[in-house]
Each structure stands twice: as structure tokens, then as C-alpha cells.
Design an enzyme around this catalytic site. Structure first.
Site, PDB file in Angstrom:
ATOM      1  N   GLY A   1      39.577  34.035  44.801  1.00  0.00           N
ATOM      2  CA  GLY A   1      40.806  34.802  44.689  1.00  0.00           C
ATOM      3  C   GLY A   1      40.538  36.272  44.950  1.00  0.00           C
ATOM      4  O   GLY A   1      39.389  36.735  44.929  1.00  0.00           O
ATOM      5  N   CYS A   2      41.603  37.029  45.194  1.00  0.00           N
ATOM      6  CA  CYS A   2      41.431  38.441  45.551  1.00  0.00           C
ATOM      7  C   CYS A   2      40.957  39.279  44.369  1.00  0.00           C
ATOM      8  O   CYS A   2      39.998  40.054  44.495  1.00  0.00           O
ATOM      9  CB  CYS A   2      42.721  38.998  46.140  1.00  0.00           C
ATOM     10  SG  CYS A   2      44.201  38.707  45.138  1.00  0.00           S
ATOM     11  N   TYR A   3      41.586  39.138  43.204  1.00  0.00           N
ATOM     12  CA  TYR A   3      41.107  39.876  42.036  1.00  0.00           C
ATOM     13  C   TYR A   3      39.671  39.486  41.682  1.00  0.00           C
ATOM     14  O   TYR A   3      38.828  40.360  41.423  1.00  0.00           O
ATOM     15  CB  TYR A   3      42.016  39.612  40.829  1.00  0.00           C
ATOM     16  CG  TYR A   3      43.283  40.425  40.770  1.00  0.00           C
ATOM     17  CD1 TYR A   3      43.247  41.822  40.762  1.00  0.00           C
ATOM     18  CD2 TYR A   3      44.529  39.807  40.662  1.00  0.00           C
ATOM     19  CE1 TYR A   3      44.418  42.569  40.668  1.00  0.00           C
ATOM     20  CE2 TYR A   3      45.694  40.537  40.575  1.00  0.00           C
ATOM     21  CZ  TYR A   3      45.639  41.922  40.573  1.00  0.00           C
ATOM     22  OH  TYR A   3      46.798  42.661  40.484  1.00  0.00           O
TER      23      TYR A   3
ATOM     24  N   THR B   1      37.301  38.653  43.491  1.00  0.00           N
ATOM     25  CA  THR B   1      36.331  39.206  44.437  1.00  0.00           C
ATOM     26  C   THR B   1      35.849  40.585  43.983  1.00  0.00           C
ATOM     27  O   THR B   1      34.648  40.818  43.798  1.00  0.00           O
ATOM     28  CB  THR B   1      36.943  39.290  45.842  1.00  0.00           C
ATOM     29  OG1 THR B   1      37.248  37.966  46.294  1.00  0.00           O
ATOM     30  CG2 THR B   1      35.983  39.947  46.822  1.00  0.00           C
TER      31      THR B   1
END
Length: 347
Positions: free
Chosen positions: A149-151, A153
Site C-alpha cells: 500500500g502507499c502509506y 511504503t
């Protein structure tokens, strides 16, 4: 030339994968598919993808995807598992959704309303692990990979070095992060209208309610070699893309405050996509937009006895599509950096 299909090409993540593939010397874009937008020209949905404007979006089904070497799945959470099950074992499947990220079925059930599909090799190559290894060790040659997921990362890469080295404690991790509106997807939502977002910031998923929380804890527990717990508060920022996360942790007993920053520098010195900035320079979302970079800065708050790590990442590039292409490179035996931008866009 290796043929790559993109399922869910009408969304933000799918469009970003296509943008990156256009510059990739070893991957040729094959089928582009969608759900409700099937039958439309790609140019009507992603007008910035001029070389692909006349491509017609096909239905997302296993028959269309099966004839490719790589299938990127940029689908809503809970939709990838059934589709992936029908694809031949020889197809490299890179899932940008959450379906295969979590190892714990209980953690999945707390945040999602579909059955737990199991877990695939986790696609964060740079994640440091106890004993000196990296997560990339399990990605080379893999046929199925779950993109982070982006967060997770930006947050995982921010805190993991200190946990591996034992200079921070894993049981009192606090993160506040701001994300641009593209992180919520392309669907129309009243709270994401320009008139609601411009000039305003707001928290959401407060009190452990964000679905990325168990993924972050899973990564940091792996780095620490023991359970980690995190208090994570995401906020919505008035910008299209980018994440700025401020992560803090208690300084471990006996850790030398003057030696803390060097831990992060040593960890990432050879990583092409993770950079510890010069001391005194702080990450900005503006500096990572359009790039596959994570920018970090580390400081010690000796008064509070805490380590502070700030990280910036483009949620659509390194946070999703860039990570997907990076993982495909590893799976296919290509240089990990192939086709991925090392520079952002400014101003």
C-alpha cells in the site's frame, strides 16, 4: 519483447502503470482492460496518455489477460483473488490491491468484507530484515507478487532500519501522515470535491481505523523480529498526489543519539530509490512527484527520548505503480531500475 496487460486501466493506479510502461524498454503494452468503462477509448479517460489514446478498453477477464507474460492488476480490493486464480501459473501477476498483502486472516477480516485469499511474496524490495537481508531476496523470479500500500511504503521504509538495528523500540510507534486525494481512487465522492478539499485538511481512519494499519505493523514486526504496534493517523491534504509521513519511536535504552542517523544512512546507501537527505534538509512531496523515490530525514528528539523520521513518497508512483513495475523487473530478471524515473517533476 515481454507483453504486459493492465487490468483496471481506467483508474489512477492503472493509468500510472501505463505511463511508466510507455517508457519501459523491455515491456510492451498489451491489453488494457476495465470494468464499467470497458468499450471506451482510453484517451477519453486518461487524456495525458496520448500514445495510447486510441486504445479501446476491453472487459477484464482471464481470457484477455492469459495471453500475456505479465498481468498488472489495478483492481478494487477484494477483486484480484478470483481473477488471479484463473490465470496460468506462467503469467507473472502483480497485484496492486490489498488481496494478498496480509498474512493474518484475522487482520484481513477486521478491515475487508471478502474472504482472506492468503498472501503472496510482498513487493517492497528495499525493506531491511534482521540478519542483513532485504525483501527483494524473495522477489527475484516470483510469479505472484503483492504490491504494498502507499502509506505502508513510506512508513515502513522510514522506521524499519531503526528496528532492525535495535536503536528504536517497536511497541510505541506513532505516525501522522498526509496524503493527496488520488489515494482515495478516481470514483466520485462528495468529500473529495475541489470545493471541499481546497484550503482544508482533515483526519480520517482515526483510532486504528485505517486498513493499512495491519500491513504497516506486519512489515515493522518483520523488521523488528518481534511484534510491533503502531498508532496511525492519516490526514487528507489539498493536493492531488503525494504522501508526507512523520513517524516517531522511542529511542532504545543504551542507544547513542549521535549514532542514530548513521543507521539509516548505512541501510540505504546502495538503494537507488530510497535516499536519506543531507542533514538539515527535510523531505517535501513536491520533490518526489512523478518519481519512484522515497526521501527520508532522521532526527533525535533527546528531550522526549524519541527518534523522528520524515518521509515523502508519490502515492501513485513509488506508492503503487512504480513499485509494481519494480517488482515486475525483479520477477523477470531485469535490472530493478529499468523504466523507472529517478527524478521528480518540478515545479
Amino acid at each position: 519483447m515481454t507483453r504486459a496487460a493492465v487490468a483496471g486501466a481506467s483508474g489512477y493506479a492503472g493509468g500510472e502503470i501505463l505511463r511508466l510502461l510507455l517508457a519501459h524498454p523491455d515491456l510492451k503494452i498489451g491489453a488494457v482492460t476495465a470494468g464499467s468503462n470497458a468499450g471506451e477509448r482510453l484517451g477519453t479517460i486518461h487524456p495525458h496518455l496520448v500514445p495510447l489514446a486510441d486504445r479501446v478498453l476491453e472487459d477484464t477477464n482471464p481470457e484477455v489477460l492469459a495471453g500475456h507474460d505479465v498481468a498488472f492488476l489495478a483492481l478494487p480490493h477484494g477483486h484480484s483473488a478470483a481473477l488471479a486464480e484463473q490465470l496460468p501459473a506462467g503469467v507473472v501477476v502483480i497485484d496492486c490491491g490489498a488481496d494478498f498483502r496480509l498474512e493474518s486472516a484475522d487482520a484481513w477480516a477486521r478491515f475487508y468484507d471478502t474472504p482472506h485469499a492468503g498472501s503472496w511474496p510482498y513487493g517492497m524490495p528495499e525493506l531491511p530484515l534482521p540478519g542483513g537481508g532485504r525483501q527483494r531476496d524473495v522477489l527475484a523470479g516470483a510469479r505472484r507478487i503483492a504490491v504494498p500500500g502507499c502509506y505502508p511504503t513510506g512508513i515502513s521504509l522510514a522506521l524499519a532500519p531503526g528496528l532492525v538495528a535495535g536503536v528504536i523500540e517497536p511497541d510505541d510507534l506513532v505516525v501522522v501522515a498526509a496524503s493527496g486525494t488520488s489515494g482515495a481512487g478516481k470514483g466520485l465522492k462528495a468529500h473529495l470535491l475541489g470545493s471541499e478539499v481546497m484550503g482544508s485538511m482533515s483526519p480520517y481512519g482515526v483510532g486504528g481505523g485505517h486498513r493499512h494499519s495491519p500491513e504497516i505493523e506486519q512489515n515493522l514486526s518483520r523488521a523488528a523480529g518481534r511484534p510491533a504496534s503502531i498508532s496511525f493517523t492519516p490526514t487528507l491534504a489539498p493536493m492531488p498526489r503525494g504522501i508526507l509521513a512523520t513517524s516517531t519511536a522511542r529511542l532504545a535504552p543504551g542507544a547513542d543519539p549521535d549514532a542514530v542517523r548513521a543507521v539509516w544512512e548505512r541501510t540505504y546507501v546502495d538503494e537507488p530509490f530510497v535516499h536519506v537527505l543531507p542533514e538539515g534538509t527535510w523531505p517535501r512531496t513536491a520533490d518526489v512527484i512523478g518519481s519512484n523515490l522515497v526521501l527520508l530525514q532522521v532526527a533525535v528528539d533527546e528531550h522526549a527520548g524519541r527518534v523522528v523520521v520524515a518521509s515523502a513518497v508519490d502515492n501513485l508512483t513509488k506508492g503503487t505503480a512504480g513499485a509494481a513495475v519494480q517488482c515486475a523487473n525483479l520477477a523477470l530478471g531485469l535490472d530493478e531500475t529499468t523504466g523507472l524515473p529517478l527524478a521528480g517533476v518540478a515545479p
